[in-house]
Design an enzyme around this catalytic site. Structure first.
Site, PDB file in Angstrom:
ATOM      1  CB  SER A  52      -7.049   1.254  16.301  1.00  0.00           C
ATOM      2  OG  SER A  52      -6.563   1.059  17.604  1.00  0.00           O
TER       3      SER A  52
ATOM      4  CB  VAL B 290      -6.397  -8.817  17.895  1.00  0.00           C
ATOM      5  CG1 VAL B 290      -6.353 -10.204  17.258  1.00  0.00           C
ATOM      6  CG2 VAL B 290      -7.815  -8.249  17.830  1.00  0.00           C
TER       7      VAL B 290
ATOM      8  CE  LYS C 221      -4.671   1.525  12.249  1.00  0.00           C
ATOM      9  NZ  LYS C 221      -5.195   0.715  11.141  1.00  0.00           N
TER      10      LYS C 221
ATOM     11  CB  ILE D 161      -1.052   0.029   1.149  1.00  0.00           C
ATOM     12  CG1 ILE D 161      -0.405   0.131   2.531  1.00  0.00           C
ATOM     13  CG2 ILE D 161      -1.956  -1.194   1.076  1.00  0.00           C
ATOM     14  CD1 ILE D 161      -1.415   0.489   3.633  1.00  0.00           C
TER      15      ILE D 161
ATOM     16  CE1 TYR E 198      -1.736   1.150  14.564  1.00  0.00           C
ATOM     17  CE2 TYR E 198      -2.824   1.588  16.656  1.00  0.00           C
ATOM     18  CZ  TYR E 198      -2.722   0.854  15.480  1.00  0.00           C
ATOM     19  OH  TYR E 198      -3.624  -0.144  15.231  1.00  0.00           O
TER      20      TYR E 198
ATOM     21  CE  LYS F 270       6.346  -5.253  17.757  1.00  0.00           C
ATOM     22  NZ  LYS F 270       4.961  -5.650  17.740  1.00  0.00           N
TER      23      LYS F 270
ATOM     24  CD  GLN G 256       9.036   5.234  16.276  1.00  0.00           C
ATOM     25  OE1 GLN G 256       7.908   5.138  16.756  1.00  0.00           O
ATOM     26  NE2 GLN G 256      10.122   4.883  16.943  1.00  0.00           N
TER      27      GLN G 256
ATOM     28  CG  ASN H  27      -5.968  -6.105   8.037  1.00  0.00           C
ATOM     29  OD1 ASN H  27      -6.333  -6.097   9.211  1.00  0.00           O
ATOM     30  ND2 ASN H  27      -4.863  -6.729   7.642  1.00  0.00           N
TER      31      ASN H  27
ATOM     32  CB  THR I 195      -1.562  -9.705  15.694  1.00  0.00           C
ATOM     33  OG1 THR I 195      -1.408  -8.358  16.147  1.00  0.00           O
ATOM     34  CG2 THR I 195      -3.029 -10.013  15.476  1.00  0.00           C
TER      35      THR I 195
HETATM   36  N1  LIG Z   1      -3.810  -6.292  16.932  1.00  0.00           N
HETATM   37  C1  LIG Z   1      -4.574  -5.392  17.556  1.00  0.00           C
HETATM   38  O1  LIG Z   1      -4.799  -5.469  18.779  1.00  0.00           O
HETATM   39  C2  LIG Z   1      -5.199  -4.269  16.789  1.00  0.00           C
HETATM   40  C3  LIG Z   1      -6.018  -3.376  17.491  1.00  0.00           C
HETATM   41  C4  LIG Z   1      -6.633  -2.332  16.801  1.00  0.00           C
HETATM   42  C5  LIG Z   1      -6.444  -2.219  15.434  1.00  0.00           C
HETATM   43  N2  LIG Z   1      -5.626  -3.104  14.777  1.00  0.00           N
HETATM   44  C6  LIG Z   1      -5.484  -2.937  13.335  1.00  0.00           C
HETATM   45  O2  LIG Z   1      -5.797  -4.176  12.709  1.00  0.00           O
HETATM   46  C7  LIG Z   1      -5.079  -4.299  11.471  1.00  0.00           C
HETATM   47  C8  LIG Z   1      -4.315  -5.608  11.439  1.00  0.00           C
HETATM   48  O3  LIG Z   1      -3.391  -5.592  12.518  1.00  0.00           O
HETATM   49  P1  LIG Z   1      -2.668  -6.914  13.052  1.00  0.00           P
HETATM   50  O4  LIG Z   1      -2.671  -6.826  14.518  1.00  0.00           O
HETATM   51  O5  LIG Z   1      -3.183  -8.111  12.362  1.00  0.00           O
HETATM   52  O6  LIG Z   1      -1.162  -6.588  12.573  1.00  0.00           O
HETATM   53  P2  LIG Z   1      -0.013  -7.511  11.976  1.00  0.00           P
HETATM   54  O7  LIG Z   1      -0.123  -8.905  12.472  1.00  0.00           O
HETATM   55  O8  LIG Z   1       1.235  -6.744  12.224  1.00  0.00           O
HETATM   56  O9  LIG Z   1      -0.335  -7.544  10.409  1.00  0.00           O
HETATM   57  C9  LIG Z   1      -0.242  -6.383   9.661  1.00  0.00           C
HETATM   58  C10 LIG Z   1      -0.413  -6.730   8.194  1.00  0.00           C
HETATM   59  O10 LIG Z   1      -0.279  -5.530   7.437  1.00  0.00           O
HETATM   60  C11 LIG Z   1       0.685  -5.754   6.426  1.00  0.00           C
HETATM   61  N3  LIG Z   1       1.332  -4.523   5.990  1.00  0.00           N
HETATM   62  C12 LIG Z   1       2.036  -3.615   6.699  1.00  0.00           C
HETATM   63  N4  LIG Z   1       2.474  -2.641   5.892  1.00  0.00           N
HETATM   64  C13 LIG Z   1       2.036  -2.924   4.641  1.00  0.00           C
HETATM   65  C14 LIG Z   1       2.161  -2.302   3.387  1.00  0.00           C
HETATM   66  N5  LIG Z   1       2.872  -1.187   3.216  1.00  0.00           N
HETATM   67  N6  LIG Z   1       1.544  -2.856   2.322  1.00  0.00           N
HETATM   68  C15 LIG Z   1       0.832  -3.978   2.454  1.00  0.00           C
HETATM   69  N7  LIG Z   1       0.709  -4.661   3.622  1.00  0.00           N
HETATM   70  C16 LIG Z   1       1.309  -4.116   4.696  1.00  0.00           C
HETATM   71  C17 LIG Z   1       1.657  -6.743   7.037  1.00  0.00           C
HETATM   72  O11 LIG Z   1       2.446  -7.341   6.037  1.00  0.00           O
HETATM   73  P3  LIG Z   1       3.894  -8.015   6.354  1.00  0.00           P
HETATM   74  O12 LIG Z   1       3.624  -9.351   6.951  1.00  0.00           O
HETATM   75  O13 LIG Z   1       4.527  -8.064   5.021  1.00  0.00           O
HETATM   76  O14 LIG Z   1       4.602  -7.102   7.328  1.00  0.00           O
HETATM   77  C18 LIG Z   1       0.660  -7.693   7.684  1.00  0.00           C
HETATM   78  O15 LIG Z   1       0.098  -8.533   6.724  1.00  0.00           O
HETATM   79  C19 LIG Z   1      -4.199  -3.057  11.401  1.00  0.00           C
HETATM   80  O16 LIG Z   1      -4.866  -2.065  10.660  1.00  0.00           O
HETATM   81  C20 LIG Z   1      -4.087  -2.630  12.848  1.00  0.00           C
HETATM   82  O17 LIG Z   1      -3.767  -1.268  12.973  1.00  0.00           O
HETATM   83  C21 LIG Z   1      -4.996  -4.112  15.423  1.00  0.00           C
END
Ligand SMILES: NC(=O)c1ccc[n+]([C@@H]2O[C@H](COP(=O)([O-])OP(=O)(O)OC[C@H]3O[C@@H](n4cnc5c(N)ncnc54)[C@H](OP(=O)(O)O)[C@@H]3O)[C@@H](O)[C@H]2O)c1
Length: 275
Positions: A138, A227, A195, A62, A191, A94, A104, A88, A229
């Site tokens: 988020s 979540v 968002k 993206i 972050y 971190k 950042q 997504n 992850t």
């Molecule tokens: N986990 C939580 O608690 C939480 C809470 C609120 C919101 N969210 C939101 O939920 C969504 C998913 O988060 P997650 O926790 O599943 O995170 P994650 O496990 O870190 O996965 C993030 C995904 O985004 C991809 N990505 C990052 N930069 C990209 C780019 N430039 N182009 C295409 N893909 C890219 C990553 O690809 P690579 O594997 O190649 O790095 C990975 O597939 C995000 O929008 C996050 O902000 C998460």
């Protein structure tokens, strides 16, 4: 009739992967697992094939407008349109990251806000009537995370334009570079600001959809919960399947629904106030 199609960005792992899995089971059409890295994307597709599911891999970074436009060409050629878009993909630094804060800030806004916006700008023209768009936001993307009430008001302008919102995001990055984030009263993390931008974008996108000649286009912003992850270093309390639930709910809203439409949806799939 052309075959229906859904796209999930960042579908190779975490919540995106679970959304692809769920859509493969519930959506009557093809599901594109979009990932920036071919090996990681194809590996995820293989994992899902082992579960008798059949997602289609397509490359998508993206941050890269040519990658976005290749996905658009593929969708246009193979399907003649798009029915579901789940934005997504995102990054989060971190706490322990040694990357300078200004860098950042710029990278977080570029990927999470401008990257998402660029995907929308490329793919919205091929959305079909009744299309559903989900912008994964988020709890960090709630307006109240901005302590400065005057700044909050700028995001609340009822006819805020995309240009004005982009201007606010750029102003934040510029203040971060000048070391003025705290002084100006922006949200405490990069972050959060990215968002908040994604949430605000959602509301103005729905206003545009409401004026669109195509029938029943709906976009919502979703908080998936905390979540487990890589993004949360495994500390999240919800499984990826639980995180995917409100996103899949918003992606599969029935035709001509009145609500949720241009709303901020919480982890329990209920609409909550963004303010
Ligand atoms: N986990 C939580 O608690 C939480 C809470 C609120 C919101 N969210 C939101 O939920 C969504 C998913 O988060 P997650 O926790 O599943 O995170 P994650 O496990 O870190 O996965 C993030 C995904 O985004 C991809 N990505 C990052 N930069 C990209 C780019 N430039 N182009 C295409 N893909 C890219 C990553 O690809 P690579 O594997 O190649 O790095 C990975 O597939 C995000 O929008 C996050 O902000 C998460």
């Amino acid at each position: 009739m052309a075959r229906k199609v859904a796209v999930v960005t960042g579908g190779n792992k975490g919540i995106g992967y679970a959304v692809v899995k769920e859509l493969c089971q519930k959506f009557n059409g093809d599901v594109i697992l979009a990932a920036r890295d071919e090996a990681r994307g194809k590996d995820a597709v293989e994992q899902l094939k082992a579960l008798n599911l059949n997602p289609v891999y397509h490359q998508l970074d993206i941050d890269d407008t040519s990658s976005i436009s290749q996905l658009k060409d593929f969708l246009h050629k193979e399907y003649g349109g798009l029915d579901i878009l789940v934005n997504n993909a995102a990054i989060a630094y971190k706490m322990a990251s040694t990357t300078p804060d200004a860098e950042q800030a710029e990278n977080s806004i570029n990927t999470n806000f401008f990257g998402t916006l660029n995907v929308c700008k490329a793919l919205f023209p091929i959305l079909r009537p009744h299309a559903r768009v989900v912008n994964v936001s988020s709890s960090a993307g709630r307006l109240s995370n901005i302590p400065n009430k005057e700044l909050q008001k700028k995001f609340l302008v009822s006819n805020l334009t995309e240009e004005e919102l982009c201007g606010l995001m750029k102003e934040f990055v510029s203040d971060a570079k000048a070391g003025l984030k705290r002084e100006k009263g922006w949200a405490h993390t990069n972050y959060m600001m990215s968002k908040i931008g994604v949430s605000a974008l959602t509301f103005l996108q729905q206003r545009e959809f409401d004026k669109d000649s195509r029938e029943d286009l709906v976009v919502n912003a979703v908080h998936p919960g905390y979540v487990n992850t890589d993004m949360t270093s495994g500390k999240g309390v919800r499984t990826i399947e639980e995180g995917a639930e409100p996103i899949v709910y918003a992606a599969l809203l029935p035709p001509n629904i009145k609500s949720p439409k241009g709303e901020y949806i919480w982890e329990d799939s209920k609409v909550v106030s963004w303010v």
